[in-house]
Design a protein around this motif. Structure first.
Motif, short mmCIF file in Angstrom:
data_model
loop_
_atom_site.label_atom_id
_atom_site.label_comp_id
_atom_site.label_asym_id
_atom_site.label_seq_id
_atom_site.Cartn_x
_atom_site.Cartn_y
_atom_site.Cartn_z
N LYS A 1 -3.22 10.46 -0.06
CA LYS A 1 -4.03 10.86 -1.05
C LYS A 1 -5.61 10.00 -0.76
CE LYS A 1 -0.89 12.01 -4.64
NZ LYS A 1 -0.43 11.48 -6.06
N VAL A 2 -5.40 8.76 -0.49
CA VAL A 2 -6.48 7.90 -0.23
C VAL A 2 -7.36 8.31 1.00
CG1 VAL A 2 -7.58 5.54 0.58
CG2 VAL A 2 -5.78 5.72 -1.20
N LEU A 3 -6.74 8.62 2.09
CA LEU A 3 -7.38 9.33 3.01
C LEU A 3 -8.12 10.65 2.68
CD1 LEU A 3 -4.76 9.06 5.94
CD2 LEU A 3 -6.82 7.71 5.51
N GLN A 4 -7.54 11.63 1.96
CA GLN A 4 -8.41 12.72 1.51
C GLN A 4 -9.41 12.56 0.73
OE1 GLN A 4 -4.52 14.58 -0.24
NE2 GLN A 4 -4.47 15.81 1.35
N ILE A 5 -9.18 11.47 -0.35
CA ILE A 5 -10.36 11.17 -1.09
C ILE A 5 -11.66 10.53 -0.44
CG2 ILE A 5 -11.11 9.42 -2.84
CD1 ILE A 5 -8.26 9.65 -4.16
N LEU A 6 -11.23 9.87 0.80
CA LEU A 6 -12.15 9.37 1.40
C LEU A 6 -12.92 10.19 2.49
CD1 LEU A 6 -10.61 5.71 2.75
CD2 LEU A 6 -12.36 6.04 0.95
N GLY A 7 -12.44 11.54 2.46
CA GLY A 7 -13.13 12.59 3.15
C GLY A 7 -12.46 12.84 4.82
N GLU B 1 4.60 5.18 -1.10
CA GLU B 1 3.22 4.61 -0.46
C GLU B 1 2.64 5.51 0.62
OE1 GLU B 1 1.76 1.82 -0.79
OE2 GLU B 1 3.11 0.88 -2.41
N ALA B 2 3.39 6.18 1.45
CA ALA B 2 2.99 7.32 2.27
C ALA B 2 2.21 8.38 1.58
CB ALA B 2 4.02 7.97 3.04
N ILE B 3 2.58 8.79 0.40
CA ILE B 3 2.17 9.76 -0.37
C ILE B 3 0.62 9.35 -0.89
CG2 ILE B 3 1.96 11.12 -2.50
CD1 ILE B 3 5.27 11.35 -2.14
N GLU B 4 0.80 8.11 -1.42
CA GLU B 4 -0.75 7.45 -1.75
C GLU B 4 -1.37 7.36 -0.66
OE1 GLU B 4 -1.72 6.98 -5.08
OE2 GLU B 4 0.26 8.20 -5.52
N CYS C 1 -0.96 9.71 8.72
CA CYS C 1 0.38 9.63 7.72
C CYS C 1 1.56 9.67 8.75
CB CYS C 1 0.46 10.71 7.09
SG CYS C 1 -0.74 10.82 5.57
N LYS C 2 1.58 10.31 10.07
CA LYS C 2 2.68 10.19 10.91
C LYS C 2 2.86 8.56 11.30
CE LYS C 2 4.35 11.89 15.30
NZ LYS C 2 4.09 12.87 16.38
N VAL C 3 1.59 8.07 11.61
CA VAL C 3 1.82 6.64 12.11
C VAL C 3 2.45 5.72 11.09
CG1 VAL C 3 0.62 4.71 12.83
CG2 VAL C 3 -0.14 6.82 13.77
N ILE C 4 1.96 5.91 9.94
CA ILE C 4 2.59 5.00 8.84
C ILE C 4 4.06 5.43 8.47
CG2 ILE C 4 1.73 6.15 6.62
CD1 ILE C 4 1.37 2.66 6.94
N THR C 5 4.53 6.75 8.48
CA THR C 5 5.62 7.08 8.33
C THR C 5 6.52 6.71 9.34
OG1 THR C 5 4.87 9.07 7.16
CG2 THR C 5 7.28 9.01 8.00
#
Length: 78
Positions: free
Chosen positions: A22-28, A16-19, A38-42
């Motif tokens: 990826k979504v954040l990167q796709i959104l720019g 889930e963290a990896i996905e 990612c640190k927050v979600i982790t």
């Protein structure tokens, strides 16, 4: 680079963290924003693991409330 990242071990949370990243990167989102989010979600996933919650469907609003209380207490000691 962000230091002191919490560690997650459960396969589902890792995926889930990896996905999420990826979504954040796709959104720019820029690199630093991706890292911080990612640190927050982790950190949240790590907290769930400490409660032995390994399925996202087990998360209740009360779980999230307790997480925020936990974070506030942790900050007050820093």
């Amino acid at each position: 680079m962000i230091k002191n990242n919490p560690i997650i071990y459960h396969k589902t949370y890792i995926e889930e963290a990896i996905e999420y990243k990826k979504v954040l990167q796709i959104l720019g989102y820029n690199y630093i924003t991706c890292q911080l989010r990612c640190k927050v979600i982790t950190a949240f996933f790590s907290y769930l693991e400490s409660l032995e919650i390994y399925d996202l469907k087990q998360i209740k609003p009360k779980t999230i409330d307790h997480y925020y209380i936990h974070k506030k207490k942790k900050k007050s000691f820093n």
